[in-house]
Design a protein around this motif. Structure first.
Motif, PDB file in Angstrom:
ATOM      1  N   ASP A  97      41.781  35.772  40.560  1.00 26.21           N
ATOM      2  CA  ASP A  97      42.914  35.656  39.646  1.00 26.21           C
ATOM      3  C   ASP A  97      42.580  36.568  38.472  1.00 26.21           C
ATOM      4  O   ASP A  97      41.692  36.261  37.666  1.00 26.21           O
ATOM      5  N   THR A  98      43.251  37.700  38.378  1.00 29.36           N
ATOM      6  CA  THR A  98      42.901  38.707  37.379  1.00 29.36           C
ATOM      7  C   THR A  98      43.252  38.286  35.955  1.00 29.36           C
ATOM      8  O   THR A  98      42.718  38.849  35.003  1.00 29.36           O
ATOM      9  N   ASP A  99      44.124  37.289  35.795  1.00 32.82           N
ATOM     10  CA  ASP A  99      44.441  36.801  34.450  1.00 32.82           C
ATOM     11  C   ASP A  99      43.305  35.966  33.873  1.00 32.82           C
ATOM     12  O   ASP A  99      43.066  35.972  32.673  1.00 32.82           O
ATOM     13  N   SER A 100      42.598  35.239  34.731  1.00 34.63           N
ATOM     14  CA  SER A 100      41.567  34.320  34.250  1.00 34.63           C
ATOM     15  C   SER A 100      40.161  34.651  34.753  1.00 34.63           C
ATOM     16  O   SER A 100      39.200  34.033  34.322  1.00 34.63           O
ATOM     17  N   ASN A 101      40.055  35.612  35.691  1.00 36.28           N
ATOM     18  CA  ASN A 101      38.782  35.939  36.349  1.00 36.28           C
ATOM     19  C   ASN A 101      38.182  34.732  37.073  1.00 36.28           C
ATOM     20  O   ASN A 101      36.989  34.500  37.039  1.00 36.28           O
ATOM     21  N   TRP A 102      39.034  33.957  37.731  1.00 34.49           N
ATOM     22  CA  TRP A 102      38.611  32.863  38.594  1.00 34.49           C
ATOM     23  C   TRP A 102      38.626  33.363  40.027  1.00 34.49           C
ATOM     24  O   TRP A 102      39.468  34.169  40.417  1.00 34.49           O
TER      25      TRP A 102
END
Length: 152
Positions: A97-102
């Motif tokens: 998830d590129t928004d949160s780096n998860w």
């Protein structure tokens, strides 16, 4: 292994889950012939982890929330629009998830009924840029974290 142990096969992965000791093991079923074993790398770190479970207590998916920067450039990015990206042969199907780096790893196709939220130890084995093994150890009793029901 406890009575909560499951072993099953996902799309391209074998999954073993033992709630009694808090151990999740995921392995790619296929072998990647183009990456020699000498290029395997192991990355270990502590992270907050969400394990979504179905009604029977089987893990549906895993979210790894605190990933080291080295993994950000390796994990394929999730696409919010369009079809999901399929995993490379010999790899665990993981997405960033590129928004949160998860990191998100889908394990089986089933509705999630509850989610375990814990901090645990993550061990990833990489063959080149492919995740081939995941070992996750989380506290199951008396540890920090919570269990949350999902849905109505």
């Amino acid at each position: 292994m406890s009575e909560h142990t499951i072993t099953g096969t996902g799309t391209r992965t074998s999954v073993s889950w033992d709630l009694g000791v808090g151990l999740l093991h995921v392995a790619a079923d296929e072998v990647a012939p183009d990456v020699p074993p000498s290029h395997d790398t192991q990355v270990s770190f502590s992270s907050r982890v969400w394990i979504s479970l179905d009604r029977s207590g089987r893990p549906v998916d895993v979210d790894i929330l605190d990933i080291p920067p080295i993994l950000v450039g390796i994990v394929p990015p999730a696409r919010r629009a369009g079809p999901p990206v399929d995993a490379s042969p010999g790899a665990i199907p993981w997405l960033l998830d590129t928004d949160s780096n998860w990191i998100w790893i889908a394990l089986i196709q089933a509705p999630a009924e509850q989610r375990l939220e814990r901090t645990g130890r993550v061990e990833l084995r990489l063959a080149g840029s492919r995740a081939t093994r995941l070992r996750l150890r989380i506290p199951v009793a008396g540890g920090l974290g919570r269990t949350e029901r999902i849905g109505p």
